[in-house]
Design an enzyme around this catalytic site. Structure first.
Site, mmCIF file in Angstrom:
data_model
loop_
_atom_site.group_PDB
_atom_site.id
_atom_site.type_symbol
_atom_site.label_atom_id
_atom_site.label_comp_id
_atom_site.label_asym_id
_atom_site.label_seq_id
_atom_site.Cartn_x
_atom_site.Cartn_y
_atom_site.Cartn_z
ATOM 1 N N ARG A 297 0.845 -1.277 0.109
ATOM 2 C CA ARG A 297 0.043 0.085 0.152
ATOM 3 C C ARG A 297 0.779 1.250 0.065
ATOM 4 O O ARG A 297 0.416 2.341 -0.392
ATOM 5 C CB ARG A 297 -0.788 -0.043 1.087
ATOM 6 C CG ARG A 297 -1.823 1.031 1.219
ATOM 7 C CD ARG A 297 -2.934 0.927 2.367
ATOM 8 N NE ARG A 297 -2.352 1.073 3.855
ATOM 9 C CZ ARG A 297 -2.480 0.167 4.631
ATOM 10 N NH1 ARG A 297 -3.495 -0.911 4.531
ATOM 11 N NH2 ARG A 297 -1.892 0.086 5.617
ATOM 12 N N TYR B 95 -13.036 21.232 -10.311
ATOM 13 C CA TYR B 95 -13.733 20.090 -10.602
ATOM 14 C C TYR B 95 -14.857 19.582 -9.785
ATOM 15 O O TYR B 95 -14.762 19.589 -8.552
ATOM 16 C CB TYR B 95 -12.780 19.023 -10.623
ATOM 17 C CG TYR B 95 -12.991 17.590 -10.949
ATOM 18 C CD1 TYR B 95 -13.552 17.283 -11.992
ATOM 19 C CD2 TYR B 95 -12.723 16.544 -10.134
ATOM 20 C CE1 TYR B 95 -13.972 15.705 -12.286
ATOM 21 C CE2 TYR B 95 -12.897 15.202 -10.182
ATOM 22 C CZ TYR B 95 -13.510 14.918 -11.132
ATOM 23 O OH TYR B 95 -13.929 13.494 -11.447
ATOM 24 N N ASP C 299 -4.753 21.930 -9.018
ATOM 25 C CA ASP C 299 -5.120 20.956 -9.683
ATOM 26 C C ASP C 299 -4.428 21.153 -11.138
ATOM 27 O O ASP C 299 -5.083 22.345 -11.670
ATOM 28 C CB ASP C 299 -6.574 20.702 -9.823
ATOM 29 C CG ASP C 299 -7.014 19.533 -10.652
ATOM 30 O OD1 ASP C 299 -6.354 19.182 -11.849
ATOM 31 O OD2 ASP C 299 -7.923 18.775 -10.643
ATOM 32 N N LYS D 115 -5.635 11.110 -16.859
ATOM 33 C CA LYS D 115 -5.883 11.844 -18.085
ATOM 34 C C LYS D 115 -4.535 11.789 -19.132
ATOM 35 O O LYS D 115 -4.253 10.813 -19.451
ATOM 36 C CB LYS D 115 -6.434 13.453 -17.779
ATOM 37 C CG LYS D 115 -7.178 13.624 -16.545
ATOM 38 C CD LYS D 115 -8.620 12.960 -16.940
ATOM 39 C CE LYS D 115 -9.668 13.173 -15.832
ATOM 40 N NZ LYS D 115 -10.656 12.118 -15.567
HETATM 41 C C1 LIG Z 1 -9.871 18.646 -13.497
HETATM 42 C C2 LIG Z 1 -9.733 17.037 -12.945
HETATM 43 N N1 LIG Z 1 -9.272 16.993 -11.626
HETATM 44 C C3 LIG Z 1 -9.202 15.766 -11.125
HETATM 45 C C4 LIG Z 1 -10.164 14.587 -11.838
HETATM 46 C C5 LIG Z 1 -10.340 13.654 -11.145
HETATM 47 O O1 LIG Z 1 -9.569 12.378 -11.611
HETATM 48 P P1 LIG Z 1 -9.891 10.878 -11.333
HETATM 49 O O2 LIG Z 1 -11.083 10.523 -12.378
HETATM 50 O O3 LIG Z 1 -8.639 10.044 -11.721
HETATM 51 O O4 LIG Z 1 -10.259 10.723 -10.150
HETATM 52 C C6 LIG Z 1 -10.663 15.083 -13.138
HETATM 53 C C7 LIG Z 1 -11.518 13.860 -13.451
HETATM 54 O O5 LIG Z 1 -12.270 14.212 -14.668
HETATM 55 C C8 LIG Z 1 -10.632 16.249 -13.615
HETATM 56 O O6 LIG Z 1 -11.230 16.485 -14.609
#
Ligand SMILES: Cc1ncc(COP(=O)(O)O)c(C=O)c1O
Length: 398
Positions: A63, A116, A188, A213
């Protein structure tokens, strides 16, 4: 390998690899691991001390990571210039671990209004339940953020460009205000990837990536990374470990493999996205395209100042049309398939509802909104696909 002195493109190819330690094999091995065996009680106690001190250098249990995990973390750290990174099971895990690491009951969290959506829900529904005061702020606040600070403000959370509406934030101005008050900054950086924006070099303490992504780039895994400066690494690592977040070995390996071609993919995504965005701007069905790489986008000047490139993700609002027309356009696209996520090789579209995810700002548009991810297909084919979509939208008018 030593990463100092190399450019970003060279680091993309070499960071996190150490063939000499792996029989000359180019890529690091994939360690499938739960148990790590110790040769003696002494060695076991040594790893306990390592963990208790916060060094997290050794490997004690699956982990907490393996050498494959460290290879990915070392690579992203070399690219973003931080101290160390923490791998989580998905991007949302990196967000929640980073927020929980620094917040406790009674603390005030400032979070950008166009964050998000699931990050917003985590703050509103989980952090608030545990006594954190959550306040959303205007993405264009810049240095004006200082007026929102309270004695209890502990974290400012940014995302730039923002989700769905793609406002560009003045990250350096916000960081400067936060630093003066000892407030932790988390951002982010998924849209820009480690190539287009370097949060830590602008003084951000923790940079988040949904490696799901662009870093992975193939729509086949879930993974998160939090790249931390030195003072903020241990709290994030400990929180991720205590909350039980970890990535799967094959996903980590594939993310590392995806990273190697990130530049080529990002360049193509951005070039094609600009062509598609420009084409959309001239369509009578389109009210507004939200993409900072467009010269007339309100965020273009800030984007040009702080970013070194763009990704292939942007938003658009359409002029008024019926639900039936909107569905007729999106239901049978040949290339822009309907689906969440982005950053893979393929194009995607989703209807978006920004007004349901805003509280500090009103979101108004004459018609429905969409988010497009421009993939690696031929942009002329993508434009033809959208053109057919608009033809269906008109045909469904009667
Ligand atoms: C800007 C952004 N940050 C974080 C995430 C979250 O990532 P995950 O889907 O891997 O949890 C997303 C997912 O669409 C996103 O668009």
């Amino acid at each position: 390998m030593t990463t100092q002195g190399f450019s970003t493109d060279t680091l993309l190819v070499h960071a996190g690899r150490d063939p000499e330690r792996h029989h000359g094999i180019v890529n690091p091995p994939v360690y499938h691991c739960s148990t790590v065996l110790f040769s003696s009680v002494d060695q076991l106690l040594e790893t306990r001390r390592d963990r208790a001190s916060g060094a997290f250098e050794g490997f004690t249990y699956g982990r907490e990571g393996t050498p494959t995990t460290r290879a990915l973390e070392d690579a992203i750290t070399a690219l973003e210039g931080g101290f160390r990174a923490v791998t989580t099971s998905c991007g949302l895990g990196a967000i929640s671990a980073s927020l929980m690491a620094f917040l406790q009951a009674g603390d005030h969290l400032l979070i950008v209004d166009s964050v998000y959506g699931p990050a917003r829900h985590f703050c509103e529904e989980v952090l608030a339940k545990f006594g954190v005061i959550v306040e959303f702020f205007d993405p264009l606040v810049a240095g004006g953020i200082a007026a929102l600070f309270r004695d209890t403000t502990r974290v400012v959370y940014m995302e730039s460009p923002c989700s769905l509406t793609f406002e560009v934030m003045d990250v350096p101005a916000i960081v400067q205000a936060c630093r003066a008050r000892g407030i932790v900054t988390v951002m982010d950086n998924t849209w820009g990837s480690p190539l287009c924006f370097k949060p830590l070099s602008h003084g951000v303490n923790v940079s988040i990536h949904a490696a799901t992504k662009y870093i992975s780039g193939h729509s086949d895994l879930m993974l998160g990374l939090a790249v931390c400066d030195e003072p903020h690494f241990i709290p994030v690592k400990k929180m991720a470990s205590m909350a039980g977040y970890c990535g799967g070995p094959d996903d980590i390996y594939m993310a590392l493999r995806g990273l190697r071609t990130l530049r080529l993919r990002m360049t193509r995504h951005a070039e094609s996205a600009l062509l598609v965005a420009r084409w959309l701007q001239n369509r009578p069905e389109v009210h507004r395209v939200m993409y900072p790489a467009l010269p007339d986008d309100p965020g273009h000047a800030l984007w040009q100042r702080d970013f070194t490139g763009a990704s292939g993700l942007f938003g658009a609002t359409l002029n008024a049309c019926s639900d039936k027309q909107f569905a007729a356009m999106l239901d049978t696209m040949a290339l822009f398939k309907l689906g969440y996520s982005w950053g893979g090789f393929e194009s995607l579209v989703v209807p978006t509802y920004p007004s349901t995810l805003r509280s500090a700002l009103a979101y108004e548009a004459p018609g429905p909104s969409i988010r497009l991810h421009v993939g690696l297909e031929d942009p002329d084919d993508l434009i033809r696909d959208l053109e057919s979509g608009f033809a269906r939208l008109h045909a469904a008018a009667s």
